[in-house]
Motif scaffolding. Structure first.
Motif, PDB file in Angstrom:
ATOM      1  N   ARG A 103      -4.360   6.166  -1.935  1.00 54.56           N
ATOM      2  CA  ARG A 103      -4.574   6.138  -3.296  1.00 54.56           C
ATOM      3  C   ARG A 103      -3.272   5.832  -3.910  1.00 54.56           C
ATOM      4  O   ARG A 103      -2.225   6.599  -3.773  1.00 54.56           O
ATOM      5  N   LYS A 104      -2.920   4.778  -4.726  1.00 56.61           N
ATOM      6  CA  LYS A 104      -1.701   4.590  -5.312  1.00 56.61           C
ATOM      7  C   LYS A 104      -1.633   4.022  -6.820  1.00 56.61           C
ATOM      8  O   LYS A 104      -2.720   3.947  -7.512  1.00 56.61           O
ATOM      9  N   VAL A 105      -0.512   4.372  -7.356  1.00 57.04           N
ATOM     10  CA  VAL A 105       0.064   3.687  -8.728  1.00 57.04           C
ATOM     11  C   VAL A 105       0.972   2.537  -8.386  1.00 57.04           C
ATOM     12  O   VAL A 105       1.794   2.809  -7.747  1.00 57.04           O
ATOM     13  N   VAL A 106       0.820   1.447  -9.017  1.00 57.71           N
ATOM     14  CA  VAL A 106       1.989   0.309  -8.986  1.00 57.71           C
ATOM     15  C   VAL A 106       2.811   0.307  -9.791  1.00 57.71           C
ATOM     16  O   VAL A 106       2.464   0.245 -11.107  1.00 57.71           O
ATOM     17  N   VAL A 107       3.891   0.744  -9.793  1.00 56.42           N
ATOM     18  CA  VAL A 107       5.081   0.894 -10.795  1.00 56.42           C
ATOM     19  C   VAL A 107       6.115  -0.002 -10.680  1.00 56.42           C
ATOM     20  O   VAL A 107       7.093   0.053  -9.758  1.00 56.42           O
ATOM     21  N   GLY A 108       6.060  -1.105 -11.470  1.00 64.16           N
ATOM     22  CA  GLY A 108       7.417  -2.027 -11.242  1.00 64.16           C
ATOM     23  C   GLY A 108       7.226  -2.943 -10.197  1.00 64.16           C
ATOM     24  O   GLY A 108       8.153  -3.137  -9.381  1.00 64.16           O
ATOM     25  N   GLY A 109       6.037  -3.143  -9.483  1.00 66.87           N
ATOM     26  CA  GLY A 109       5.764  -3.689  -8.417  1.00 66.87           C
ATOM     27  C   GLY A 109       5.955  -2.707  -6.953  1.00 66.87           C
ATOM     28  O   GLY A 109       5.824  -3.318  -5.770  1.00 66.87           O
ATOM     29  N   GLU A 110       6.342  -1.370  -7.195  1.00 62.00           N
ATOM     30  CA  GLU A 110       6.283  -0.554  -6.230  1.00 62.00           C
ATOM     31  C   GLU A 110       5.171   0.611  -5.928  1.00 62.00           C
ATOM     32  O   GLU A 110       4.393   0.836  -7.178  1.00 62.00           O
ATOM     33  N   GLU A 111       4.538   0.668  -4.972  1.00 64.44           N
ATOM     34  CA  GLU A 111       3.502   1.603  -4.845  1.00 64.44           C
ATOM     35  C   GLU A 111       3.990   2.906  -4.700  1.00 64.44           C
ATOM     36  O   GLU A 111       4.606   3.401  -3.829  1.00 64.44           O
ATOM     37  N   GLN A 135      -6.913  -5.098  -4.628  1.00 63.74           N
ATOM     38  CA  GLN A 135      -5.897  -3.992  -4.905  1.00 63.74           C
ATOM     39  C   GLN A 135      -6.755  -2.846  -4.867  1.00 63.74           C
ATOM     40  O   GLN A 135      -6.439  -1.613  -4.295  1.00 63.74           O
ATOM     41  N   LYS A 136      -7.932  -2.558  -5.494  1.00 65.54           N
ATOM     42  CA  LYS A 136      -8.743  -1.647  -5.615  1.00 65.54           C
ATOM     43  C   LYS A 136      -9.263  -1.213  -4.178  1.00 65.54           C
ATOM     44  O   LYS A 136      -9.386  -0.077  -4.201  1.00 65.54           O
ATOM     45  N   LYS A 137      -9.369  -2.229  -3.427  1.00 65.24           N
ATOM     46  CA  LYS A 137      -9.977  -1.802  -1.892  1.00 65.24           C
ATOM     47  C   LYS A 137      -9.040  -1.301  -1.357  1.00 65.24           C
ATOM     48  O   LYS A 137      -9.209  -0.402  -0.299  1.00 65.24           O
ATOM     49  N   GLN A 138      -7.557  -1.204  -1.589  1.00 65.87           N
ATOM     50  CA  GLN A 138      -6.481  -0.805  -0.926  1.00 65.87           C
ATOM     51  C   GLN A 138      -6.223   0.418  -1.452  1.00 65.87           C
ATOM     52  O   GLN A 138      -5.120   1.023  -0.967  1.00 65.87           O
ATOM     53  N   GLY A 139      -7.005   0.852  -2.662  1.00 67.59           N
ATOM     54  CA  GLY A 139      -6.876   2.241  -2.967  1.00 67.59           C
ATOM     55  C   GLY A 139      -5.819   2.268  -4.311  1.00 67.59           C
ATOM     56  O   GLY A 139      -5.317   3.255  -4.650  1.00 67.59           O
ATOM     57  N   VAL A 140      -5.476   1.203  -4.975  1.00 68.88           N
ATOM     58  CA  VAL A 140      -4.510   1.144  -5.968  1.00 68.88           C
ATOM     59  C   VAL A 140      -5.369   1.541  -7.309  1.00 68.88           C
ATOM     60  O   VAL A 140      -6.198   0.988  -7.655  1.00 68.88           O
ATOM     61  N   ARG A 141      -4.768   2.648  -7.832  1.00 71.33           N
ATOM     62  CA  ARG A 141      -5.295   3.089  -9.036  1.00 71.33           C
ATOM     63  C   ARG A 141      -5.207   2.620 -10.219  1.00 71.33           C
ATOM     64  O   ARG A 141      -5.976   2.120 -11.344  1.00 71.33           O
ATOM     65  N   ALA A 142      -3.643   1.971 -10.349  1.00 64.34           N
ATOM     66  CA  ALA A 142      -3.294   1.375 -11.489  1.00 64.34           C
ATOM     67  C   ALA A 142      -2.328   0.455 -11.272  1.00 64.34           C
ATOM     68  O   ALA A 142      -1.494   0.502 -10.208  1.00 64.34           O
TER      69      ALA A 142
END
Length: 661
Positions: free
Chosen positions: A514-522, A415-422
């Motif tokens: 760059r994303k945050v994942v909230v409840g399974g959604e980006e 996920q970090k490689k895909q730009g997920v922040r948290a």
């Protein structure tokens, strides 16, 4: 320090604020007069000690200190410690203690220790002030009722109503009348309720000849300066006075920080210079036979609210107290002690921070235990042990919290490689309605982003002069004001929850991929329910802002997770951190490390109420604007154009770069 002091005095001439400062100084003196008398009596001292401390200490701190709008005088938070020292060293010991405190504060200033005071944790300070409030109530309730029983003895006698025969009902009436007037007029910030209440009770008691204890003789002149005669007990007194000196320094600097927040357009305080000024104030008060002083929030708050602009207002406050001492000492001597006790009971209740304890218990149990240990030590008289225990527990709690953060679940390496922040749980997505977001685009081409359709509830309103571009989900009653820019054209998509408001000039944008994942959604930016973003704020994703949070004027939030019920002050900068729920980011503060985020104090009830008011106002504004658009036939009416469609109460509109709702 020297440059800051010179510039502060230049402000007196530069701002030309003499009328405002005179009015503010007299208003503060009206509030300070009964408090100084009451706190001197509560500390086991003659009333004159409180007046001398307010006159001499207040004047020296106003002249030399580093917080121009701060008012200095006797403080409720120190009264119990002063009382204990007076019981050991006598009345003359209070003047000696003031000199020791002053000397310690001067040494702290010269050692540039002002910056260290900010490391005193909120839990320990709140526990200390709560303990002081309880101790003050324990001392003053018997005075209010006109007998010598302690509160514990009174509680044991509750099953025997015979104790009521020993109550002096005239004394109780005097104290309750003052307390009622102070509480009933608490919303009128400039009204000197304490002075008026004490004045009315004094006049009635004198006219009707009530048999109640009075303040007694007050000298009508300042004594000559002299060293307190301690007869070889200086070393013992110094050892017992050091904790008081440290607490006086901490309270002065905390009060100065609060004053800076209340008067954000004025010159901010200089911590080391303020310590130097407070040291001079205590040295002067001790030489004149007064009691220890410190910068105090209540009087300083009245000073700001009364329109003070420069340090001249604090100096005028001291001059007004001197005038009263010289020419109205006979009237002061007739004040009923029970009336002052009623005032101090109100002060004691206000010092008890139940809300802070409840917040700490919910969020961090060990911090709540630190609060309780400090409070217990203060109430029982074992202050040093209580403070030490509280600090140790806070240190242990901070260490455990850092360990939890280190082991907390976060984005996977993929996920970090895909730009997920948290990665946050589903419970963080209460503001999200299922099905309101269209499927994520397969390509991140800018044109595709720009042409994506914003989704907005029929009850929300976007001003015609605001820009909403790209895939943006707007919940119920969202209000986006004129001049704001919500651009999901680079990082996308955005979510803005129900009842949130985006005010004039706010910019919401995000970095690509760059994303945050909230409840399974980006999401690139996720804003929860009941969030307020004040004028000219910048929120730049990847970002998550929890429910019921306020983002202040010109504040910046970037690449961060901000919890629910937070308050981000004016001009604050929050970058690359995770702010826990219920924290206050002071005005102008830069929070860019996990350690700074952990040290943030909890929000106050006033902060929560302020955001609730802003949310309520903007709900009404959104409804009013929508009603106006419905009645208008002019060009400001939003029109359904080709490509618009309505689904399940939500409006979807295709937009290009220059489209505006």
């Amino acid at each position: 320090m020297g440059r800051h002091w010179v510039e502060a005095w230049k402000d007196v001439v530069r701002l030309r604020a003499l009328p405002q400062d005179v009015l503010a100084g007299i208003t503060v003196a009206a509030v300070a007069l009964p408090l100084n008398l009451a706190l001197a009596v509560a500390s086991g001292l003659p009333p004159a000690a409180g007046l001398i401390a307010g006159v001499v200490g207040g004047a020296l701190a106003a002249t030399l200190g580093g917080a121009p709008l701060q008012v200095t005088g006797p403080a409720a938070a120190l009264s119990t410690m002063v009382l204990a020292l007076v019981s050991d060293f006598g009345v003359v010991g209070a003047a000696a203690v003031a000199m020791v405190v002053g000397g310690l504060q001067v040494l702290l200033a010269l050692g540039r220790a002002g910056k260290l005071m900010k490391y005193v944790p909120e839990s320990v300070l709140a526990g200390f002030t709560t303990g002081v409030g309880l101790k003050l109530l324990d001392q003053q309730l018997p005075e209010l009722l006109g007998f010598d029983y302690k509160v514990l003895e009174l509680a044991q006698m509750m099953h025997r109503p015979a104790w009521l025969h020993e109550v002096s009902w005239l004394a109780a009436l005097s104290g309750l009348a003052v307390a009622f007037l102070v509480v009933a007029t608490r919303h009128f910030k400039r009204f000197p309720a304490a002075l008026v209440g004490v004045g009315i009770v004094t006049a009635l008691a004198s006219y009707l000849g009530w048999d109640v204890a009075r303040v007694g003789e007050v000298p009508s002149s300042l004594p000559a300066p002299s060293l307190p005669a301690m007869e070889g007990r200086w070393l013992d007194l110094i050892a017992k006075s050091v904790p008081l000196g440290i607490l006086a320094a901490a309270e002065s600097l905390l009060s100065a920080r609060i004053v800076d927040r209340m008067a954000s357009t004025m010159r901010p305080h200089q911590a080391n210079l303020e310590l130097l000024g407070q040291g001079a104030a205590n040295l002067g008060a001790g030489l004149m036979g007064g009691m220890p002083v410190t910068g105090v929030v209540v009087r300083s708050g009245v000073n700001v609210q009364s329109g003070a602009r420069t340090r001249l207002s604090s100096l005028i406050h001291a001059g007004a107290l001197l005038f009263v001492m010289l020419y109205l000492s006979d009237q002061i001597s007739k004040v009923p002690l029970a009336g002052l006790a009623g005032l101090l009971c109100v002060v004691g209740v206000r010092l008890v921070e139940v809300g802070t304890l409840v917040h700490l218990w919910k969020e961090e149990r060990l911090e709540a235990v630190a609060f309780l240990v400090t409070m217990a030590g203060t109430v029982s008289g074992h202050l040093v042990a209580g403070l030490t225990g509280g600090m140790v527990l806070h240190a242990v709690g901070a260490w455990m919290h850092r360990r939890r953060l280190a082991h907390a679940s976060g984005p996977t390496p993929e996920q970090k490689k895909q730009g997920v922040r948290a990665v946050l749980s589903r419970e963080h997505a209460e503001a999200r309605r299922p099905g309101h977001m269209e499927p994520s685009p397969q390509s991140h081409g800018w044109l595709r982003h720009i042409r994506a359709r914003p989704l907005m509830s029929n009850s929300s309103y976007v001003h015609p002069q605001a820009a909403v571009i790209g895939r943006v989900v707007l919940g119920d009653h969202v209000h986006i004001a004129a001049g704001s820019s919500v651009r999901a054209d680079e990082g996308t998509p955005f979510h803005i929850g129900a009842n949130s408001n985006i005010q004039d000039g706010v910019v919401i944008h995000a970095l690509k991929e760059r994303k945050v994942v909230v409840g399974g959604e980006e999401w690139a930016v996720y804003v929860g329910k009941n969030v307020s973003m004040a004028h000219d704020a910048l929120v730049h994703g990847p970002c998550y802002i929890g429910d019921d949070t306020f983002v202040g004027f010109k504040a910046v939030v970037h690449d961060s997770i901000v919890g629910s019920h937070c308050y981000i002050g004016i001009g604050a900068v929050v970058v690359g951190v995770e702010v826990p729920d219920g924290r206050f980011v002071p005005h102008g503060t830069i929070v860019d490390t996990a350690e700074k985020a952990e040290r943030l104090p909890p929000v106050s009830e006033a902060h929560r109420e302020f955001n609730e008011d802003v949310v309520d106002v903007n709900r009404g504004l959104a409804a009013a604007y929508r009603a106006q658009v419905g009645m208008s036939k002019g060009p400001a009416r939003p029109r359904l154009e080709r490509g618009q469609e309505s689904t399940a109460g939500w409006t979807s509109k295709s937009s290009t770069g220059d489209d505006r709702f």
